[in-house]
Design a protein around this motif. Structure first.
Motif, PDB file in Angstrom:
ATOM      1  N   LYS A 118       0.797  -1.213   0.000  1.00 43.19           N
ATOM      2  CA  LYS A 118       0.000   0.000   0.000  1.00 43.19           C
ATOM      3  C   LYS A 118       0.839   1.276   0.000  1.00 43.19           C
ATOM      4  N   TYR A 119       2.117   1.176   0.288  1.00 43.88           N
ATOM      5  CA  TYR A 119       2.979   2.344   0.334  1.00 43.88           C
ATOM      6  C   TYR A 119       3.651   2.636  -1.009  1.00 43.88           C
ATOM      7  N   PHE A 120       3.373   1.814  -2.007  1.00 42.18           N
ATOM      8  CA  PHE A 120       4.027   1.942  -3.301  1.00 42.18           C
ATOM      9  C   PHE A 120       3.029   2.343  -4.375  1.00 42.18           C
ATOM     10  N   GLY A 121       3.539   3.026  -5.402  1.00 40.84           N
ATOM     11  CA  GLY A 121       2.679   3.455  -6.489  1.00 40.84           C
ATOM     12  C   GLY A 121       3.437   3.486  -7.800  1.00 40.84           C
ATOM     13  N   ALA A 122       2.800   4.072  -8.782  1.00 39.68           N
ATOM     14  CA  ALA A 122       3.360   4.132 -10.147  1.00 39.68           C
ATOM     15  C   ALA A 122       3.690   2.738 -10.639  1.00 39.68           C
ATOM     16  N   TRP A 123       2.801   1.825 -10.407  1.00 38.64           N
ATOM     17  CA  TRP A 123       3.028   0.436 -10.779  1.00 38.64           C
ATOM     18  C   TRP A 123       3.197   0.295 -12.280  1.00 38.64           C
ATOM     19  N   GLY A 124       4.146  -0.554 -12.671  1.00 35.37           N
ATOM     20  CA  GLY A 124       4.258  -0.910 -14.072  1.00 35.37           C
ATOM     21  C   GLY A 124       3.145  -1.860 -14.466  1.00 35.37           C
ATOM     22  N   GLN A 125       3.183  -2.302 -15.715  1.00 34.16           N
ATOM     23  CA  GLN A 125       2.123  -3.180 -16.218  1.00 34.16           C
ATOM     24  C   GLN A 125       2.344  -4.628 -15.820  1.00 34.16           C
ATOM     25  N   GLY A 126       3.535  -4.925 -15.344  1.00 35.27           N
ATOM     26  CA  GLY A 126       3.850  -6.280 -14.922  1.00 35.27           C
ATOM     27  C   GLY A 126       4.448  -7.107 -16.047  1.00 35.27           C
ATOM     28  N   THR A 127       5.193  -8.127 -15.663  1.00 32.78           N
ATOM     29  CA  THR A 127       5.754  -9.074 -16.617  1.00 32.78           C
ATOM     30  C   THR A 127       5.533 -10.479 -16.085  1.00 32.78           C
ATOM     31  N   GLN A 128       5.013 -11.338 -16.943  1.00 31.24           N
ATOM     32  CA  GLN A 128       4.640 -12.687 -16.515  1.00 31.24           C
ATOM     33  C   GLN A 128       5.869 -13.586 -16.429  1.00 31.24           C
ATOM     34  N   VAL A 129       5.994 -14.272 -15.314  1.00 28.07           N
ATOM     35  CA  VAL A 129       7.022 -15.299 -15.136  1.00 28.07           C
ATOM     36  C   VAL A 129       6.310 -16.615 -14.904  1.00 28.07           C
ATOM     37  N   THR A 130       6.611 -17.596 -15.739  1.00 24.13           N
ATOM     38  CA  THR A 130       6.024 -18.920 -15.608  1.00 24.13           C
ATOM     39  C   THR A 130       7.136 -19.938 -15.461  1.00 24.13           C
ATOM     40  N   VAL A 131       7.092 -20.673 -14.371  1.00 23.55           N
ATOM     41  CA  VAL A 131       8.104 -21.701 -14.107  1.00 23.55           C
ATOM     42  C   VAL A 131       7.433 -23.054 -14.261  1.00 23.55           C
ATOM     43  N   SER A 132       7.804 -23.756 -15.319  1.00 25.99           N
ATOM     44  CA  SER A 132       7.134 -25.011 -15.627  1.00 25.99           C
ATOM     45  C   SER A 132       8.022 -25.849 -16.523  1.00 25.99           C
ATOM     46  N   SER A 133       7.906 -27.157 -16.359  1.00 25.63           N
ATOM     47  CA  SER A 133       8.633 -28.062 -17.246  1.00 25.63           C
ATOM     48  C   SER A 133       7.760 -28.467 -18.432  1.00 25.63           C
TER      49      SER A 133
END
Length: 133
Positions: A118-133
């Motif tokens: 809650k103390y952070f802002g200006a969030w980026g759009q995010g980047t997906q990380v998928t860990v899978s075999s």
């Protein structure tokens, strides 16, 4: 102020990824950048912080496998993630701290990773990380 994440992708368990957060519009001498993640149906959680003076902080989830760093010449903050596990699968975000949280760090006031989203802002759009075999 704008932050843009990149570097996510599909990786096998045990693999590594390095996420990048491009910063722009920062004019204050002191700032704090955080890396967070949000898995499906889970709350967003804080992983690691770095101040503009390059002091770093890690959550219990991140401290043994992740490393945060900064390249001021490129206005970049990175998150190196090693020994990735399927449970690391999430959207990863970077964000910047507001004045209230920056003052907590300046004056060594207590805080906890479980409470900082809650103390952070200006969030980026995010980047997906998928860990899978």
């Amino acid at each position: 102020v704008q932050l843009v994440e990149s570097g996510g992708g599909l990786v096998q368990p045990g693999g590594s990824l390095k996420l990048s957060c491009q910063l722009s519009g920062f004019t204050n001498n002191f700032y704090v950048i955080g890396w967070f993640r949000q898995a499906p149906e889970k709350e967003r959680e804080g992983l690691s912080l770095i101040t503009s003076t390059e002091i770093t902080y890690y959550s219990d989830s991140a401290k043994d496998r992740f490393a945060i760093s900064m390249d001021k010449t490129k206005n970049m903050v990175y998150l190196q993630m090693n020994s990735l596990k399927p449970e690391d699968t999430a959207v990863y975000y970077c964000a910047t701290a507001g004045e209230y949280f920056k003052n907590k760090l300046r004056f060594n006031n207590p805080w906890h990773f479980s409470d900082i989203v809650k103390y952070f802002g200006a969030w980026g759009q995010g980047t997906q990380v998928t860990v899978s075999s």
